[in-house]
Design a protein around this motif. Structure first.
Motif, PDB file in Angstrom:
ATOM      1  N   HIS A 115       0.831  -1.205   0.000  1.00  0.00           N
ATOM      2  CA  HIS A 115       0.000   0.000   0.000  1.00  0.00           C
ATOM      3  C   HIS A 115       0.867   1.257   0.000  1.00  0.00           C
ATOM      4  CE1 HIS A 115      -2.205   3.293   2.023  1.00  0.00           C
ATOM      5  NE2 HIS A 115      -3.183   2.906   1.208  1.00  0.00           N
TER       6      HIS A 115
ATOM      7  N   LEU B 250       2.326   1.733  -3.487  1.00  0.00           N
ATOM      8  CA  LEU B 250       1.321   2.239  -4.425  1.00  0.00           C
ATOM      9  C   LEU B 250       1.068   3.731  -4.193  1.00  0.00           C
ATOM     10  CD1 LEU B 250      -1.213  -0.731  -4.264  1.00  0.00           C
ATOM     11  CD2 LEU B 250       0.241  -0.133  -6.213  1.00  0.00           C
TER      12      LEU B 250
ATOM     13  N   GLU C 277       3.866  -0.926 -12.196  1.00  0.00           N
ATOM     14  CA  GLU C 277       2.415  -0.880 -12.403  1.00  0.00           C
ATOM     15  C   GLU C 277       1.892  -2.247 -12.839  1.00  0.00           C
ATOM     16  OE1 GLU C 277       1.902   3.802 -13.752  1.00  0.00           O
ATOM     17  OE2 GLU C 277       2.303   2.276 -15.270  1.00  0.00           O
TER      18      GLU C 277
ATOM     19  N   ALA D 153       1.159  -4.230  -9.950  1.00  0.00           N
ATOM     20  CA  ALA D 153      -0.095  -3.791  -9.331  1.00  0.00           C
ATOM     21  C   ALA D 153      -1.289  -4.480  -9.993  1.00  0.00           C
ATOM     22  CB  ALA D 153      -0.235  -2.271  -9.438  1.00  0.00           C
TER      23      ALA D 153
ATOM     24  N   THR E  62      -3.926  -6.982  -8.008  1.00  0.00           N
ATOM     25  CA  THR E  62      -5.380  -6.825  -8.038  1.00  0.00           C
ATOM     26  C   THR E  62      -6.044  -8.060  -8.624  1.00  0.00           C
ATOM     27  OG1 THR E  62      -5.049  -4.442  -8.370  1.00  0.00           O
ATOM     28  CG2 THR E  62      -7.247  -5.309  -8.779  1.00  0.00           C
TER      29      THR E  62
ATOM     30  N   ALA F 231      -3.439  -4.962  -0.423  1.00  0.00           N
ATOM     31  CA  ALA F 231      -2.193  -4.197  -0.500  1.00  0.00           C
ATOM     32  C   ALA F 231      -1.691  -3.753   0.858  1.00  0.00           C
ATOM     33  CB  ALA F 231      -2.385  -2.975  -1.403  1.00  0.00           C
TER      34      ALA F 231
ATOM     35  N   VAL G 153      -3.289   1.789 -10.247  1.00  0.00           N
ATOM     36  CA  VAL G 153      -2.441   2.139  -9.101  1.00  0.00           C
ATOM     37  C   VAL G 153      -3.136   3.181  -8.238  1.00  0.00           C
ATOM     38  CG1 VAL G 153      -0.312   3.326  -8.431  1.00  0.00           C
ATOM     39  CG2 VAL G 153      -0.242   1.517 -10.160  1.00  0.00           C
TER      40      VAL G 153
ATOM     41  N   ALA H 217      -5.886   1.335  -6.357  1.00  0.00           N
ATOM     42  CA  ALA H 217      -5.375   0.343  -5.407  1.00  0.00           C
ATOM     43  C   ALA H 217      -4.742   0.998  -4.186  1.00  0.00           C
ATOM     44  CB  ALA H 217      -4.371  -0.573  -6.108  1.00  0.00           C
TER      45      ALA H 217
END
Length: 303
Positions: free
Chosen positions: A24, A27, A52, A55, A59, A65, A185, A188
């Motif tokens: 997290h 991101l 990315e 990421a 997901t 995250a 991104v 997220a």
């Protein structure tokens, strides 16, 4: 252009993160800096990279995250090169590995910079822009599109399955917006964010458009000015006919370089073949002259 080295185009300093940071945080950092990757370091040495694309995978797997560490999902080992590597050889490395970033290290293996496809794009040669004058010469025609009511989950699944970086959101063949890895991104990084929301609510809009006959140099400048990596190509009626990206442009540059090298090698081989033929003729001529001289010598002795 052939003299350029990675040291001439790299970005430094590099935004980094350690393996023990929550995803997290990574991101959020990428969203704040508007960057496509973070180099993961242990001290001064790169041990991985978080991008990315990672990421998207995160997901796709429905991982939280906030509970996952960067070291658990980063791409490793990182692809690295020395600063003195030739520009074209550097791009050859990321092409062979199908990645978008090349981490530059010094002789001691310490982080010295990073090179992305955007850095390669900024140093396109003049002969490339002459050869590919218009967007239509480098665009991708098979554009993946979704209607606005498709969900982010739908988009992520397709992006992962097709290994693509974006989906154009369309209505009646015209672009409404675009959903990219960077948009993912951004989403997220929001704590507790769900991904069953319609694309029309989170897509980037308005869409940056160009036509097939737009000068390629103008398209590159447009991407550079807007800090984006792709443009939707439309016809006179505004309907989607293609997509042009940084990746496609630089790939064409590399392919042209490889073609040029092959043409040069073929020319040199042809020249060597001609030289060998000339040398063979000269050797045969010398042998003939030697045989004739020997015959004349023997004739004189016999008389």
């Amino acid at each position: 252009m052939a003299q350029l080295q990675l040291a001439d185009i790299l970005t430094f300093p590099v935004v980094t993160v350690t393996p023990d940071r929550p995803v997290h945080d990574a991101l959020s950092l990428m969203r704040e800096r508007m960057i496509s990757s973070l180099v993961v370091v242990d001290g001064d040495r790169p041990v991985g990279i978080f991008t990315e694309r990672d990421a998207v995978l995160l997901t796709y797997r429905h991982l939280n995250a906030e509970n996952i560490l960067v070291g658990e999902v980063m791409s490793k080992p990182p692809l690295t090169a020395l600063p003195g590597v030739d520009y074209h050889q550097g791009y050859g490395l990321i092409t062979a590995q199908q990645v978008r970033h090349l981490i530059i290290v010094n002789q001691q293996g310490e982080l010295a910079g990073i090179v992305s496809e955007g850095d390669f794009l900024k140093h396109l040669s003049t002969d490339f822009l002459v050869r590919f004058k218009e967007v239509g010469a480098v665009m991708v025609e098979n554009v993946v599109t979704f209607p606005g009511d498709a969900t982010v989950d739908d988009a992520v699944c397709l992006m992962r399955r097709e290994n693509i970086s974006c989906i154009v959101v369309e209505e009646q063949a015209q672009p409404l917006g675009i959903f990219t890895e960077r948009d993912l991104v951004r989403l997220a990084a929001i704590p507790g964010q769900t991904f069953d929301i319609p694309l029309v609510e989170v897509m980037t809009r308005p869409v940056c458009r160009v036509t097939v006959d737009t000068a390629l140099n103008d398209a590159i400048q447009e991407m550079d000015t807007r800090c984006i990596r792709r443009l939707v190509v439309v016809d006179a009626k505004g309907c989607i006919v293609g997509l042009v990206t940084r990746h496609d442009i630089v790939k064409q540059l590399y392919n042209r370089h490889v073609e040029h090298l092959q043409e040069t090698l073929d020319l040199r081989e042809s020249e060597l073949t001609e030289v060998r033929a000339e040398l063979k003729v000269e050797r045969e001529l010398r042998r003939t002259e030697e045989r004739l001289a020997e015959s004349q010598r023997l004739t004189r002795i016999g008389s």
